[in-house]
Design a protein around this motif. Structure first.
Motif, PDB file in Angstrom:
ATOM      1  N   GLN A  11       0.851  -1.188   0.000  1.00  0.00           N
ATOM      2  CA  GLN A  11       0.000   0.000   0.000  1.00  0.00           C
ATOM      3  C   GLN A  11       0.886   1.237   0.000  1.00  0.00           C
ATOM      4  O   GLN A  11       1.786   1.365   0.826  1.00  0.00           O
ATOM      5  CB  GLN A  11      -0.906   0.002   1.227  1.00  0.00           C
ATOM      6  CG  GLN A  11      -1.963   1.085   1.225  1.00  0.00           C
ATOM      7  CD  GLN A  11      -2.892   0.938   2.412  1.00  0.00           C
ATOM      8  OE1 GLN A  11      -2.760   1.617   3.430  1.00  0.00           O
ATOM      9  NE2 GLN A  11      -3.829   0.010   2.293  1.00  0.00           N
ATOM     10  N   ARG A  12       0.619   2.145  -0.910  1.00  0.00           N
ATOM     11  CA  ARG A  12       1.466   3.324  -1.057  1.00  0.00           C
ATOM     12  C   ARG A  12       1.302   4.277   0.116  1.00  0.00           C
ATOM     13  O   ARG A  12       0.196   4.555   0.567  1.00  0.00           O
ATOM     14  CB  ARG A  12       1.129   4.047  -2.362  1.00  0.00           C
ATOM     15  CG  ARG A  12       2.056   5.221  -2.644  1.00  0.00           C
ATOM     16  CD  ARG A  12       1.789   5.792  -4.016  1.00  0.00           C
ATOM     17  NE  ARG A  12       2.509   7.024  -4.213  1.00  0.00           N
ATOM     18  CZ  ARG A  12       3.156   7.336  -5.328  1.00  0.00           C
ATOM     19  NH1 ARG A  12       3.185   6.477  -6.314  1.00  0.00           N
ATOM     20  NH2 ARG A  12       3.774   8.491  -5.453  1.00  0.00           N
ATOM     21  N   SER A  13       2.426   4.792   0.613  1.00  0.00           N
ATOM     22  CA  SER A  13       2.466   5.778   1.683  1.00  0.00           C
ATOM     23  C   SER A  13       3.009   7.088   1.120  1.00  0.00           C
ATOM     24  O   SER A  13       3.360   7.166  -0.060  1.00  0.00           O
ATOM     25  CB  SER A  13       3.340   5.252   2.831  1.00  0.00           C
ATOM     26  OG  SER A  13       2.678   4.206   3.514  1.00  0.00           O
ATOM     27  N   PRO A  14       3.109   8.142   1.934  1.00  0.00           N
ATOM     28  CA  PRO A  14       3.559   9.439   1.409  1.00  0.00           C
ATOM     29  C   PRO A  14       4.936   9.369   0.752  1.00  0.00           C
ATOM     30  O   PRO A  14       5.800   8.587   1.145  1.00  0.00           O
ATOM     31  CB  PRO A  14       3.600  10.322   2.663  1.00  0.00           C
ATOM     32  CG  PRO A  14       2.594   9.711   3.580  1.00  0.00           C
ATOM     33  CD  PRO A  14       2.702   8.235   3.345  1.00  0.00           C
ATOM     34  N   VAL A  15       5.129  10.226  -0.244  1.00  0.00           N
ATOM     35  CA  VAL A  15       6.387  10.318  -0.980  1.00  0.00           C
ATOM     36  C   VAL A  15       7.112  11.594  -0.562  1.00  0.00           C
ATOM     37  O   VAL A  15       6.479  12.633  -0.342  1.00  0.00           O
ATOM     38  CB  VAL A  15       6.128  10.332  -2.504  1.00  0.00           C
ATOM     39  CG1 VAL A  15       7.425  10.497  -3.283  1.00  0.00           C
ATOM     40  CG2 VAL A  15       5.417   9.055  -2.927  1.00  0.00           C
ATOM     41  N   GLN A  16       8.431  11.515  -0.440  1.00  0.00           N
ATOM     42  CA  GLN A  16       9.205  12.683  -0.052  1.00  0.00           C
ATOM     43  C   GLN A  16       8.973  13.832  -1.030  1.00  0.00           C
ATOM     44  O   GLN A  16       8.803  13.640  -2.229  1.00  0.00           O
ATOM     45  CB  GLN A  16      10.691  12.338   0.027  1.00  0.00           C
ATOM     46  CG  GLN A  16      11.339  12.006  -1.304  1.00  0.00           C
ATOM     47  CD  GLN A  16      12.754  11.462  -1.135  1.00  0.00           C
ATOM     48  OE1 GLN A  16      12.942  10.341  -0.685  1.00  0.00           O
ATOM     49  NE2 GLN A  16      13.759  12.252  -1.502  1.00  0.00           N
ATOM     50  N   GLY A  17       9.003  15.064  -0.490  1.00  0.00           N
ATOM     51  CA  GLY A  17       8.693  16.226  -1.313  1.00  0.00           C
ATOM     52  C   GLY A  17       9.874  16.873  -1.993  1.00  0.00           C
ATOM     53  O   GLY A  17       9.702  17.751  -2.841  1.00  0.00           O
ATOM     54  N   GLY A  18      11.095  16.478  -1.632  1.00  0.00           N
ATOM     55  CA  GLY A  18      12.283  17.079  -2.235  1.00  0.00           C
ATOM     56  C   GLY A  18      13.331  16.039  -2.534  1.00  0.00           C
ATOM     57  O   GLY A  18      13.267  14.899  -2.067  1.00  0.00           O
ATOM     58  N   GLU A  19      14.349  16.419  -3.306  1.00  0.00           N
ATOM     59  CA  GLU A  19      15.382  15.472  -3.707  1.00  0.00           C
ATOM     60  C   GLU A  19      16.272  15.049  -2.550  1.00  0.00           C
ATOM     61  O   GLU A  19      16.868  13.969  -2.584  1.00  0.00           O
ATOM     62  CB  GLU A  19      16.238  16.083  -4.823  1.00  0.00           C
ATOM     63  CG  GLU A  19      15.493  16.283  -6.138  1.00  0.00           C
ATOM     64  CD  GLU A  19      16.401  16.795  -7.242  1.00  0.00           C
ATOM     65  OE1 GLU A  19      17.603  17.006  -6.963  1.00  0.00           O
ATOM     66  OE2 GLU A  19      15.911  16.984  -8.366  1.00  0.00           O
TER      67      GLU A  19
END
Length: 215
Positions: A11-19
């Motif tokens: 199940q997909r969880s939040p993805v980081q917002g920056g590199e």
């Protein structure tokens, strides 16, 4: 009603917002698991989280990124999370292990919990396997850990490890993916698809009661 948050395999969880925010993203997810108020605000925008001051966002991903940026500022400045001082760090270089330890201590119980970093890179293959297995056994739901992974020259990425009813899971901030931890070959080959198949550092709580999760 509080919206539950957890890490579920597949199940997909939040993805980081920056590199360079994999560390803060992993720490934000650790906070969401420990603090229903933070999780509620990120998932629903509930006003119960007014303590976050100027943080805002019109979607879960925007609110996650806002909190992630707050964490990134906190773990790279001279004032350490939870009080005291730490060596400041350029944000463009990610998140240093000592700051990750301090943030996890604050999440897991402040002064009652101490985290430390163990070096994996440079040890023999047998010793690496022993260290990784020992690290995994000392993770608990309330005291998760992180793993620094990278290529042959540098650590480049941070993932979060949390024991669940289904086994210890790995949250990868780059993709939001959640997978079962697999150390059957004593390596982090399960990270090969991310381009960072080499373990550098493992971070866990000192004195945590060993779990009996199969890895």
């Amino acid at each position: 009603m509080t919206t539950p948050f957890g890490l579920v395999v597949g199940q997909r969880s939040p993805v980081q917002g920056g590199e360079t925010t994999c560390g803060p993203a992993a720490l934000t997810v650790a906070r969401m698991l420990a603090d229903p108020v933070v999780a509620q605000w990120i998932i629903t925008g509930a006003s119960a989280a007014n303590a976050f001051g100027d943080l805002s966002g019109d979607s879960p991903s925007a609110r996650f990124t806002a909190y992630e940026r707050l964490v990134h500022r906190r773990v790279t400045r001279a004032a350490a999370p939870g009080g005291g001082w730490q060596l400041p760090w350029p944000r463009a270089l990610g998140t240093p292990p000592w700051a990750v330890c301090r943030e996890l201590e604050m999440i897991a119980g402040g002064r009652r919990v101490r985290y430390r970093r163990v070096v994996i890179r440079g040890r023999s293959r047998t010793r690496q396997q022993e260290v990784l297995a020992h690290w995994a056994r000392h993770l608990t739901p309330g005291q998760p850990g992180v793993l620094y992974v990278g290529h042959s020259w540098l650590p480049r990425h941070i993932v979060l490890a949390v024991p669940t009813d289904d086994g210890t899971v790995i949250y990868n901030p780059a993709t939001g993916g959640v997978t079962l931890l697999d150390l059957t070959d004593g390596s982090v080959s399960w990270m090969a698809g991310s381009g960072w198949p080499i373990a550098w550092f493992a971070v866990a709580a000192v004195g945590a009661t060993p779990s009996h999760t199969t890895v």
